[in-house]
Design a protein around this motif. Sequence first.
Motif, PDB file in Angstrom:
ATOM      1  N   VAL A   1      56.041  28.604  22.989  1.00 26.68           N
ATOM      2  CA  VAL A   1      56.592  27.446  22.278  1.00 26.68           C
ATOM      3  C   VAL A   1      55.575  26.296  22.216  1.00 26.68           C
ATOM      4  O   VAL A   1      55.434  25.644  21.184  1.00 26.68           O
ATOM      5  CB  VAL A   1      57.915  26.967  22.944  1.00 26.68           C
ATOM      6  CG1 VAL A   1      58.441  25.715  22.276  1.00 26.68           C
ATOM      7  CG2 VAL A   1      58.960  28.074  22.867  1.00 26.68           C
ATOM      8  N   THR A   2      54.852  26.063  23.312  1.00 27.39           N
ATOM      9  CA  THR A   2      53.920  24.915  23.321  1.00 27.39           C
ATOM     10  C   THR A   2      52.515  25.287  22.850  1.00 27.39           C
ATOM     11  O   THR A   2      51.771  24.414  22.398  1.00 27.39           O
ATOM     12  CB  THR A   2      53.803  24.311  24.738  1.00 27.39           C
ATOM     13  OG1 THR A   2      53.267  25.316  25.611  1.00 27.39           O
ATOM     14  CG2 THR A   2      55.137  23.848  25.271  1.00 27.39           C
TER      15      THR A   2
ATOM     16  N   ARG B   1      53.178  16.052  30.804  1.00 27.17           N
ATOM     17  CA  ARG B   1      54.572  15.648  31.006  1.00 27.17           C
ATOM     18  C   ARG B   1      54.836  14.950  32.336  1.00 27.17           C
ATOM     19  O   ARG B   1      55.838  14.271  32.494  1.00 27.17           O
ATOM     20  CB  ARG B   1      55.506  16.871  30.883  1.00 27.17           C
ATOM     21  CG  ARG B   1      55.470  17.543  29.536  1.00 27.17           C
ATOM     22  CD  ARG B   1      55.870  16.611  28.408  1.00 27.17           C
ATOM     23  NE  ARG B   1      57.308  16.479  28.265  1.00 27.17           N
ATOM     24  CZ  ARG B   1      57.893  15.424  27.716  1.00 27.17           C
ATOM     25  NH1 ARG B   1      57.171  14.401  27.292  1.00 27.17           N
ATOM     26  NH2 ARG B   1      59.206  15.367  27.599  1.00 27.17           N
TER      27      ARG B   1
ATOM     28  N   LEU C   1      61.569  22.305  35.410  1.00 25.21           N
ATOM     29  CA  LEU C   1      61.830  21.021  34.740  1.00 25.21           C
ATOM     30  C   LEU C   1      61.394  21.073  33.270  1.00 25.21           C
ATOM     31  O   LEU C   1      62.082  20.565  32.390  1.00 25.21           O
ATOM     32  CB  LEU C   1      61.118  19.874  35.470  1.00 25.21           C
ATOM     33  CG  LEU C   1      61.668  19.521  36.861  1.00 25.21           C
ATOM     34  CD1 LEU C   1      60.825  18.441  37.518  1.00 25.21           C
ATOM     35  CD2 LEU C   1      63.122  19.065  36.782  1.00 25.21           C
ATOM     36  N   MET C   2      60.246  21.692  33.035  1.00 22.12           N
ATOM     37  CA  MET C   2      59.772  21.767  31.638  1.00 22.12           C
ATOM     38  C   MET C   2      60.658  22.676  30.779  1.00 22.12           C
ATOM     39  O   MET C   2      60.833  22.431  29.597  1.00 22.12           O
ATOM     40  CB  MET C   2      58.319  22.235  31.596  1.00 22.12           C
ATOM     41  CG  MET C   2      57.350  21.129  31.960  1.00 22.12           C
ATOM     42  SD  MET C   2      55.640  21.521  31.616  1.00 22.12           S
ATOM     43  CE  MET C   2      55.193  22.502  33.010  1.00 22.12           C
TER      44      MET C   2
ATOM     45  N   ASP D   1      63.443  20.736  29.364  1.00 21.07           N
ATOM     46  CA  ASP D   1      62.986  19.554  28.638  1.00 21.07           C
ATOM     47  C   ASP D   1      63.318  19.714  27.144  1.00 21.07           C
ATOM     48  O   ASP D   1      62.529  20.271  26.370  1.00 21.07           O
ATOM     49  CB  ASP D   1      61.460  19.447  28.865  1.00 21.07           C
ATOM     50  CG  ASP D   1      60.890  18.165  28.334  1.00 21.07           C
ATOM     51  OD1 ASP D   1      61.611  17.426  27.653  1.00 21.07           O
ATOM     52  OD2 ASP D   1      59.693  17.913  28.601  1.00 21.07           O
TER      53      ASP D   1
ATOM     54  N   GLU E   1      63.510  17.525  24.835  1.00 20.37           N
ATOM     55  CA  GLU E   1      62.613  16.728  23.992  1.00 20.37           C
ATOM     56  C   GLU E   1      61.386  17.566  23.597  1.00 20.37           C
ATOM     57  O   GLU E   1      60.894  17.495  22.478  1.00 20.37           O
ATOM     58  CB  GLU E   1      62.169  15.509  24.813  1.00 20.37           C
ATOM     59  CG  GLU E   1      61.713  14.331  24.006  1.00 20.37           C
ATOM     60  CD  GLU E   1      61.228  13.202  24.901  1.00 20.37           C
ATOM     61  OE1 GLU E   1      60.879  12.167  24.350  1.00 20.37           O
ATOM     62  OE2 GLU E   1      61.175  13.367  26.141  1.00 20.37           O
ATOM     63  N   LEU E   2      60.912  18.383  24.541  1.00 20.76           N
ATOM     64  CA  LEU E   2      59.721  19.192  24.306  1.00 20.76           C
ATOM     65  C   LEU E   2      60.053  20.503  23.591  1.00 20.76           C
ATOM     66  O   LEU E   2      59.407  20.856  22.600  1.00 20.76           O
ATOM     67  CB  LEU E   2      59.043  19.497  25.652  1.00 20.76           C
ATOM     68  CG  LEU E   2      57.815  20.409  25.617  1.00 20.76           C
ATOM     69  CD1 LEU E   2      56.637  19.703  24.957  1.00 20.76           C
ATOM     70  CD2 LEU E   2      57.422  20.849  27.027  1.00 20.76           C
ATOM     71  N   LEU E   3      61.048  21.214  24.093  1.00 26.15           N
ATOM     72  CA  LEU E   3      61.295  22.572  23.589  1.00 26.15           C
ATOM     73  C   LEU E   3      62.367  22.672  22.513  1.00 26.15           C
ATOM     74  O   LEU E   3      62.455  23.690  21.830  1.00 26.15           O
ATOM     75  CB  LEU E   3      61.678  23.490  24.763  1.00 26.15           C
ATOM     76  CG  LEU E   3      60.675  23.598  25.920  1.00 26.15           C
ATOM     77  CD1 LEU E   3      61.185  24.558  26.981  1.00 26.15           C
ATOM     78  CD2 LEU E   3      59.320  24.071  25.430  1.00 26.15           C
ATOM     79  N   GLY E   4      63.189  21.641  22.390  1.00 28.95           N
ATOM     80  CA  GLY E   4      64.300  21.741  21.446  1.00 28.95           C
ATOM     81  C   GLY E   4      65.398  22.618  22.031  1.00 28.95           C
ATOM     82  O   GLY E   4      65.193  23.286  23.048  1.00 28.95           O
TER      83      GLY E   4
END
Lengths: 433, 73
Positions: free
Chosen positions: A84-85, A96, A384-385, A388, A390-393
């Motif tokens: 994804v990132t 982050r 935590l990521m 997230d 906001e980051l991954l949708g």
Amino acid sequence: MIGMDLREVSAPIVVKTQRRRNLLTFLMVLGPGLIVMEADNDAGAVSTYTQAGAQYGTHLLWVLVLLLPITYFIQEMVARLGIVTGQGHAAMIYRRFGRWWGNFSLVDLQIANFLTLVTEFAAISLAMSHLGVSPFIAVPTSALALVSLVLTGSYLRWERIVIGLCLLDIAWFAMAAICGPNWGEAVHRALIPNLPKGGLSAGLVYLIIALVGTTIAPWQLFFQQSCVADKRLRFADLKWARLDTFIGAVFTILVAGAMMLVGDAAFRGHIKFDNPAQMAIDLLPMAGPFVKNALLLMMVNAAVLGTTTISLSSAWAYGEVKQWPHSLHKSVREAPGFYLVYAFCVFAAAGLVLIPNAPLQQIIVSVQVLAGLMLPSAIIFLQLMLNDRELLGDQYVNTRWNNIVNWCIITVLFALSLILAAQVLLPTFVPSL
Amino acid sequence: MIALNNDCLTEELIVVHPLFDEPEQKRTGENLGHMAMSRGVRFCLLLLRAYLIVMALMLAAHVAMSATMVTHR
């Protein structure tokens, strides 16, 4: 895509059926999951699994079966985050969580990785000396070969060679079969948790924790995410990356089980040994020359696999944080820093092993402590990521079910890491053996 | 990526290796800055700090005990 040349792979391939399309896409995606899992069966793992077999026979096979879903859950999250990132784990922690946590993770990773590399070269030295090759020839030669492996400027070439090395581990199944275990008993003990005579002693707890620590290592998180990013896997590849990771997990646990069965032969033969190379020699009258030679060669293979992946996880992480070009597609001229870090890790670790009376025992202890320190923190950041939004949708964040499983795993890992560190650092208060 | 080509007679499916496909727009988080410090995130980081302090104390105790043993020798 083993067997195809690079030009064939670079051109689009036309197929007529959905099934062929799926198969081909999977074969193209296959790699990071299998490699990260199988490379975890490194020299330290060979030592731990055979030791577990030699001390407790087949009694601890169920621990490996229990570790299969755990290792898959963790690495699946890593693959998802990588796809994804399109970024490595170290880069994402910096981005982050800021500089402090970023530097902490990076420094800890580099030290733990370097010390692990020393143990890999120590294993190469030990195994090759039992095969009649001087460490002063074996260690520099393997270091040179390991550096040459990445210098081709082709991710695919590196991946194919490393997958080939992973598949060599099939030899462990042959070794286990020749050692003649009681298959019925082994399957029964693998599926039904049981304890050896004497119950849950301090030594058994220590070995179970060592098995967990060996099967789930911190560098794996950094390696797979960077590898997935370097391979440029696409959103649509996620299901195939999951399958790749699952196949890797199953193969690795089966190989680990085979290592334990080889150790079980020493248990049945009442053979005591200090390291797997010694075990190979002692098993000769019982299991024959094939097992002896194959065991020594597989020790070297395990160390080679561990070295290339661990060094790459260091080089990728450093390159990401320093924002240097960091890709196996790039030539040495295009990414000098990335290759320099890799070569430095390999040559420095190899050089340290060749120093007479190097403190290898202290290094092994430090590896255990640093891995204990590193794993829970790396997994917390991962968890935590993966939450997230906001980051991954919404599409790629953890589901509620994911989170329940992961928090259970994290709690257990925290507890085990603390117990392991206490046993290693404060043996007077928390006995291990 | 994977494309579907239909002509009047046959269906053709194209498979492209990820390394040689068009780059995708990823969610890199480049413009997001640091993660929002919700209560859960803050609690996790606090727990992590506590864990690291315990580990550091154990390491310090180990070093102190080793130093004492060396001095007594």
